[in-house]
Design an enzyme around this catalytic site. Structure first.
Site, PDB file in Angstrom:
ATOM      1  N   HIS A 243       0.830  -1.191   0.000  1.00 41.76           N
ATOM      2  CA  HIS A 243       0.000   0.000   0.000  1.00 41.76           C
ATOM      3  C   HIS A 243       0.875   1.256   0.000  1.00 41.76           C
ATOM      4  CE1 HIS A 243      -3.641   2.216   0.992  1.00 41.76           C
ATOM      5  NE2 HIS A 243      -2.793   3.036   1.573  1.00 41.76           N
TER       6      HIS A 243
ATOM      7  N   GLU B 271      -2.733 -10.321 -24.284  1.00 41.51           N
ATOM      8  CA  GLU B 271      -1.722 -10.629 -23.262  1.00 41.51           C
ATOM      9  C   GLU B 271      -1.455 -12.132 -23.165  1.00 41.51           C
ATOM     10  OE1 GLU B 271      -3.067  -9.084 -19.472  1.00 41.51           O
ATOM     11  OE2 GLU B 271      -5.159  -9.480 -19.945  1.00 41.51           O
TER      12      GLU B 271
ATOM     13  N   ASP C 297       1.724  -9.304 -18.852  1.00 39.76           N
ATOM     14  CA  ASP C 297       1.379 -10.718 -18.906  1.00 39.76           C
ATOM     15  C   ASP C 297       1.905 -11.384 -20.174  1.00 39.76           C
ATOM     16  OD1 ASP C 297       0.052 -11.530 -16.514  1.00 39.76           O
ATOM     17  OD2 ASP C 297      -1.575 -10.183 -17.043  1.00 39.76           O
TER      18      ASP C 297
ATOM     19  N   CYS D 181      -0.779  -1.194 -23.012  1.00 43.30           N
ATOM     20  CA  CYS D 181      -0.946  -0.663 -21.659  1.00 43.30           C
ATOM     21  C   CYS D 181      -0.074  -1.379 -20.644  1.00 43.30           C
ATOM     22  CB  CYS D 181      -2.407  -0.684 -21.240  1.00 43.30           C
ATOM     23  SG  CYS D 181      -3.132  -2.325 -21.320  1.00 43.30           S
TER      24      CYS D 181
HETATM   25  C1  PEP Z   1      -0.608  -6.346 -18.590  1.00 40.41           C
HETATM   26  O1  PEP Z   1      -0.740  -7.555 -18.348  1.00 40.41           O
HETATM   27  O2  PEP Z   1       0.281  -5.889 -19.324  1.00 40.41           O
HETATM   28  C2  PEP Z   1      -1.505  -5.349 -17.979  1.00 40.41           C
HETATM   29  C3  PEP Z   1      -1.474  -4.090 -18.336  1.00 40.41           C
HETATM   30  O3  PEP Z   1      -2.370  -5.776 -17.046  1.00 40.41           O
HETATM   31  P1  PEP Z   1      -2.020  -6.116 -15.521  1.00 40.41           P
HETATM   32  O4  PEP Z   1      -0.636  -5.556 -15.243  1.00 40.41           O
HETATM   33  O5  PEP Z   1      -3.088  -5.442 -14.744  1.00 40.41           O
HETATM   34  O6  PEP Z   1      -2.082  -7.598 -15.520  1.00 40.41           O
HETATM   35 MG    MG Z   2      -2.503  -8.390 -17.474  1.00 37.95          MG
END
Ligand code: PEP
Ligand code: MG
Length: 578
Positions: free
Chosen positions: A190, A432, A456, A503
């Site tokens: 946190h 992903e 991922d 992302c």
């Molecule tokens: C990813 O897997 O790249 C992603 C943006 O999602 P998270 O990090 O929330 O798994």
């Molecule tokens: Mg992800």
């Protein structure tokens, strides 16, 4: 003296130490006589009432003086405090075992903590901090001990603590807190999340630092390298002061152009967006020049609750985010739970490989009730802004079709109920899972956009657990295999007239930027602080240059070669500009 810890939040700061002693509350009376049980029950009720009033006041104060998202923690604490199961368990300890009210609270809290701390999930383990926080407030109030208040700091300092409670961090005033450092905590704690959202440097997990440092010691905290320097010598001070000035100067320089569009020298425009966990994060994103939100990780709404958030509760949050953005894109990802992210109220059976298990869209397609509630909330909010829906953890066309069917059913329900929503809402998926990246041409026909989740995608394509420090060195987003997957996705989307964003963390790294641009990435979504730098890089190259660099990178054999090559190219481009 130099201490090495975990880099919790980037940046460097120098200042005087301000030690917070989280003194343990001593409980003298364990058991009481049977005729005193009523009095203990009364003490409990009064303690709860006083804590409730304090939490409401704190929430109002933080809301007014800091910001709304930080005030939420006090709302969550109030809900924990008022949890009937918790109160009943404490009352039960008092009446059955004749425990004092304070001791009964301690016992019940310990039971809760044992359960929480067994959960193999950093995020959930950290939620134990909230339980401790609420319990210690309640205990202090039962015993009549006054509470610690971080609002009282009146000059710039570096906070040093064993650990910081969520309410401590929520009360921090950025004006006076230059940085913080703690004995415990990791990068998903946190404290780290809070530090990043406040944009102040933090070094965590330093062992016994809070008992080794004295109030007023000179400190330098290096949140980039994860170092803490106590009472630095003249040379160290000079070195770090120079680095701080350089960083500040660079940030200032970058900030000047952060609001300009990310357009290459030959006119190719790309979107640079931010990733958010809560609507209020948008302010930080926009202050750094975000063109929109490329990823709203909605699981935080679920994690901050003790039961599934209702349709209305979710609607309020999505609507707020959409309105804050005033027409800029908001990509809302549907619930991505499972793997390392668990909900205490949604049991997921023990799995040998949770990352390969029951998670994200797999859960949603089975728990249609949860999925539909969220889709209804997103659709209802879509009338208030520019919302896109994104499904996580898609492995192929079948799941896309299934998820879209549920979406269609949900739309139909809303139409019947005459509830308005954006009829042309765009739908996309996170790419992903390698099978989705490889069949992107087939999936592209079904969706409006892709967003590549490299966090991922890399772990699955490279077979490297993203949480395992032992194999962290093998986690290489610039691996030629990953670049080819990315190229495949972008090309497939363009062939079908769709766009591709990214992302995952890779989107915000300068080493990858030009290569991704050259591969044709349309949108880059990242943490707010990374935006000015990435925009700046995009503005210093031509698309043609980037395409040549990407093509050459694709020909290289190893991740090391790609990394060195792209670093050299970036340096050359920067040098040419001088
Ligand atoms: C990813 O897997 O790249 C992603 C943006 O999602 P998270 O990090 O929330 O798994
Ligand atoms: Mg992800």
């Amino acid at each position: 003296m130099i201490y090495n810890g975990i880099a919790g939040s980037e940046g460097i700061a120098a200042g005087k130490a301000y030690i917070i002693k989280n003194s343990q509350t001593e409980i003298d009376t364990i058991a009481v006589a049977s005729d005193a049980i009523e009095t203990e029950l009364d003490k409990l009720s009064e303690g709860i009432e006083l804590s409730r009033v304090q939490l409401i006041r704190l929430k109002e104060k933080v809301e007014k003086e800091l910001d709304e998202s930080k005030a939420q923690i006090f709302e969550a604490h109030r809900m924990m405090l008022e949890d009937p199961e918790f109160i009943e368990a404490v009352r039960d300890e008092i009446t059955t075992n004749s425990f004092s009210a304070a001791y009964a609270v301690k016992k019940v809290t310990e039971n809760y903590l044992t359960i929480f701390e067994q959960i193999e999930d950093d995020y959930m383990r950290e939620r134990a901090a909230d339980i401790k926080d609420v319990s210690s407030r309640l205990t202090r109030n039962i015993l009549g001990i006054s509470s610690w208040d971080l609002f009282s700091i009146g000059s710039p300092v570096i906070i040093v603590a064993h650990d910081l409670t969520p309410s401590d961090t929520a009360m921090m005033n950025k004006e006076y807190v230059l940085g913080f450092t703690t004995d415990v905590g990791g990068s998903t704690s946190h404290t780290a999340i809070m530090a990043r959202s406040l944009g102040i440097p933090a070094v965590l997990g330093l062992g016994h630092i809070s008992s080794e440092i004295k109030d007023g010691d000179d400190l330098i905290i290096d949140g980039i390298e994860g170092k803490l320097i106590v009472n630095p010598d003249k040379q160290q001070k000079e070195d770090y002061n120079r680095r701080i000035s350089e960083l500040q100067a660079r940030r200032k320089e970058l900030a000047k152009t952060a609001s300009l569009p990310a357009v290459t020298l030959d006119g190719k425009r790309v979107e640079i967006s931010c990733n958010i966990g809560m609507p209020d994060d948008i302010k930080h994103g926009e202050a750094n020049g975000a063109d929109g939100v490329g990823l709203f990780r909605t699981e935080f709404l679920y994690m901050n609750h003790h039961t599934l958030p209702t349709e209305d509760e979710q609607y309020e949050q999505y609507r707020k985010a959409a309105e804050l953005l005033q027409g800029k894109p908001l990509i809302v990802r549907t619930l991505d739970i499972g793997g390392d992210k668990k909900l205490p109220y949604l049991p997921i059976p023990e799995e040998l490989n949770p990352f390969l298990g029951w998670r994200a869209i797999r859960i949603c397609l089975e728990r249609r009730d949860i999925f539909k509630t969220q889709l209804r909330a997103i659709l209802r909010a879509s009338g208030h802004g520019n919302i896109f829906i994104m499904f996580p953890m898609i492995s192929g066309v079948g799941e896309v079709r299934e998820a879209k069917n549920v979406l269609e059913e949900t739309k139909e329900e809303l139409r019947k109920e005459q509830i308005p929503f954006d009829e042309s809402i765009r739908v996309g998926i996170m790419v992903e899972i390698p099978s989705a990246a490889m069949t992107a041409d087939a999936i592209a026909k079904e969706v409006d956009f892709f967003s590549i989740g490299t966090n991922d995608l890399c772990q699955y394509a490279l077979a490297v657990d993203r949480m395992n420090p032992k194999v962290a060195g093998l986690y290489q987003p610039l691996h030629p295999g990953i670049l080819r997957l990315i190229k495949n996705v972008i090309d497939a989307s363009h062939k079908h007239g769709k766009f591709t964003g990214m992302c995952g963390e890779m989107a915000g790294t300068e080493e990858a930027c030009i290569v991704l641009l050259g591969l044709g990435l349309d949108e880059f979504s990242m943490s707010a602080a990374a935006i000015p730098n990435i925009k700046n890089i995009v503005r210093t190259v031509t698309l043609k240059q980037a395409e040549e660099i990407a093509n050459q990178a694709l020909e290289l054999a190893t991740p090391e070669e790609v990394l060195e090559f792209s670093r050299n190219k970036l340096n050359e481009i920067r040098r040419d500009l001088l």
